[in-house]
Design an enzyme around this catalytic site. Structure first.
Site, PDB file in Angstrom:
ATOM      1  N   LYS A 159       0.946  -1.207   0.358  1.00 19.86           N
ATOM      2  CA  LYS A 159       0.439   0.017  -0.204  1.00 19.86           C
ATOM      3  C   LYS A 159       0.521   0.870  -0.093  1.00 19.86           C
ATOM      4  CE  LYS A 159      -4.396   1.127   1.951  1.00 19.86           C
ATOM      5  NZ  LYS A 159      -4.771   1.093   1.263  1.00 19.86           N
TER       6      LYS A 159
HETATM    7  N1  PMP Z   1      -7.688  -2.912  -2.396  1.00 17.67           N
HETATM    8  C1  PMP Z   1      -7.070  -1.805  -2.303  1.00 17.67           C
HETATM    9  C2  PMP Z   1      -6.471  -1.062  -4.022  1.00 17.67           C
HETATM   10  C3  PMP Z   1      -7.212  -1.404  -1.519  1.00 17.67           C
HETATM   11  O1  PMP Z   1      -6.712  -0.065  -1.684  1.00 17.67           O
HETATM   12  C4  PMP Z   1      -7.860  -1.178   0.085  1.00 17.67           C
HETATM   13  C5  PMP Z   1      -7.643  -0.017   1.004  1.00 17.67           C
HETATM   14  N2  PMP Z   1      -6.810  -0.026   1.250  1.00 17.67           N
HETATM   15  C6  PMP Z   1      -8.479  -2.402  -0.386  1.00 17.67           C
HETATM   16  C7  PMP Z   1      -8.331  -2.994  -1.355  1.00 17.67           C
HETATM   17  C8  PMP Z   1      -9.879  -2.589   1.063  1.00 17.67           C
HETATM   18  O2  PMP Z   1      -8.112  -3.047   1.869  1.00 17.67           O
HETATM   19  P1  PMP Z   1      -8.662  -2.854   3.206  1.00 17.67           P
HETATM   20  O3  PMP Z   1     -10.172  -3.789   3.616  1.00 17.67           O
HETATM   21  O4  PMP Z   1      -7.452  -3.602   4.241  1.00 17.67           O
HETATM   22  O5  PMP Z   1      -9.141  -1.287   3.736  1.00 17.67           O
END
Ligand code: PMP
Length: 308
Positions: A159
């Site tokens: 991320k």
């Molecule tokens: N995919 C992407 C590309 C994201 O940016 C996010 C947000 N973090 C998610 C999936 C979902 O992840 P999470 O449930 O950990 O927020």
């Protein structure tokens, strides 16, 4: 929705006033996208505010940073504490939490290693990311013309701030075309993620979601929903999904910290079978919010109480 300022932002170990939380224009991360971040939520519970799956989020932040050679000058435990302090100090009952690790001021150029690594944690109030009625009515999704980052271009499991230019291209394309959210395929044509969410479909009572190999982020909401689904007696299968699977799903939904669990009403104008919120999606939403708001003892381990 413009950000509503809160009181304090945690910067490199100190809580500073919101308006003083500024950085130099020659900050490395501003020029080259050299940063890693998290999105976390705190929910109101009977025992006060609790952060949802905080250690897991901080752990993912460290993994993202590692990919980009960023040595975070704090331990995971210290950043867990920093998040708790920031939520408490701002007197938030429920909020969105944004930890950011970034290459700071001092050096320029594409070798980021000489630049310092700085850390901040900010919190603010953030309602329904995909629109106020998104969790009941569902959203209209468009398969993007932009492919999601490939493992050998920029690692989709990280991320990292710069990587989100890819998501932004997809998001704006979808919005400009009159949709609410994008769904990105990988270069082989299989489903990966929304611009900031994981994707699930329901077919004949079984849940399907793409595997990490496809290039999705290991979403923490995804992981939570998979555990809750198994608890509710559903089978969950990780496998590649095609556009056909999206177009012919009985139900479909996005999961993400910001979006929470948002039903997908249609994909490329093909309505999913239960357009709006289907029964499986609804059951998962209920289980998710019960867990997040401290009303399901079994999932108390997912909560970090901020304390008085
Ligand atoms: N995919 C992407 C590309 C994201 O940016 C996010 C947000 N973090 C998610 C999936 C979902 O992840 P999470 O449930 O950990 O927020």
């Amino acid at each position: 929705m413009p950000i509503q300022p809160t009181d304090k932002i945690w910067m490199d170990g100190k809580l500073v006033d919101w308006e003083d939380a500024t950085i130099h224009v020659l900050t490395h991360g501003l020029h080259y996208g050299s940063g890693a971040f998290e999105g976390i939520r705190a929910y109101e519970t009977p025992k006060g505010p609790a952060v949802f799956r905080l250690p897991e989020h901080i752990h993912r932040l460290f993994r993202s940073a590692k990919v980009y050679y960023m040595e975070i000058p704090f331990s995971e435990e210290e950043l867990v504490q920093a998040v708790m302090d920031t939520v408490r100090e701002n007197d938030m009952s429920a909020c969105y939490i944004r930890p950011l690790v970034y290459r700071g001021y001092g050096e320029m150029g594409l070798n980021p290693l000489p630049a310092p690594v700085n850390v901040l944690v900010a919190v603010w109030s953030w309602g329904r990311y995909l629109g106020e009625d998104s969790q009941e009515r569902g959203v209209r999704a468009k398969v993007s013309s932009w492919k999601r980052l490939d493992h050998n271009i920029l690692p989709p499991g990280a991320k990292a701030t710069g990587q989100y230019l890819n998501s932004s291209l997809a998001k704006v394309e979808a919005l400009n075309a009159g949709y609410d959210e994008a769904i990105m395929l990988n270069t082989a044509g299989y489903v990966t993620d929304g611009s900031g969410e994981n994707v699930f479909i329901v077919k004949d009572g079984v849940l399907f979601t793409p595997p990490f190999q496809a290039g999705c982020l290991d979403g923490i909401t995804r992981d939570s929903v998979m555990a809750l689904a198994v608890d509710l007696g559903y089978q969950v299968v990780e496998r590649n999904l095609s556009r056909f699977d999206l177009y012919t799903a009985d139900e479909a939904f996005f999961t993400g910290t910001a979006a929470e669990i948002a039903p997908i009403r249609s994909v490329d104008d093909r309505e999913v079978e239960v357009a709006g919120r289907g029964p499986v999606t609804k059951a998962l939403q209920k289980a998710f919010f019960e867990a997040a708001s401290g009303r399901e003892p079994k999932y108390d381990r997912w909560l970090t109480y901020v304390g008085a």
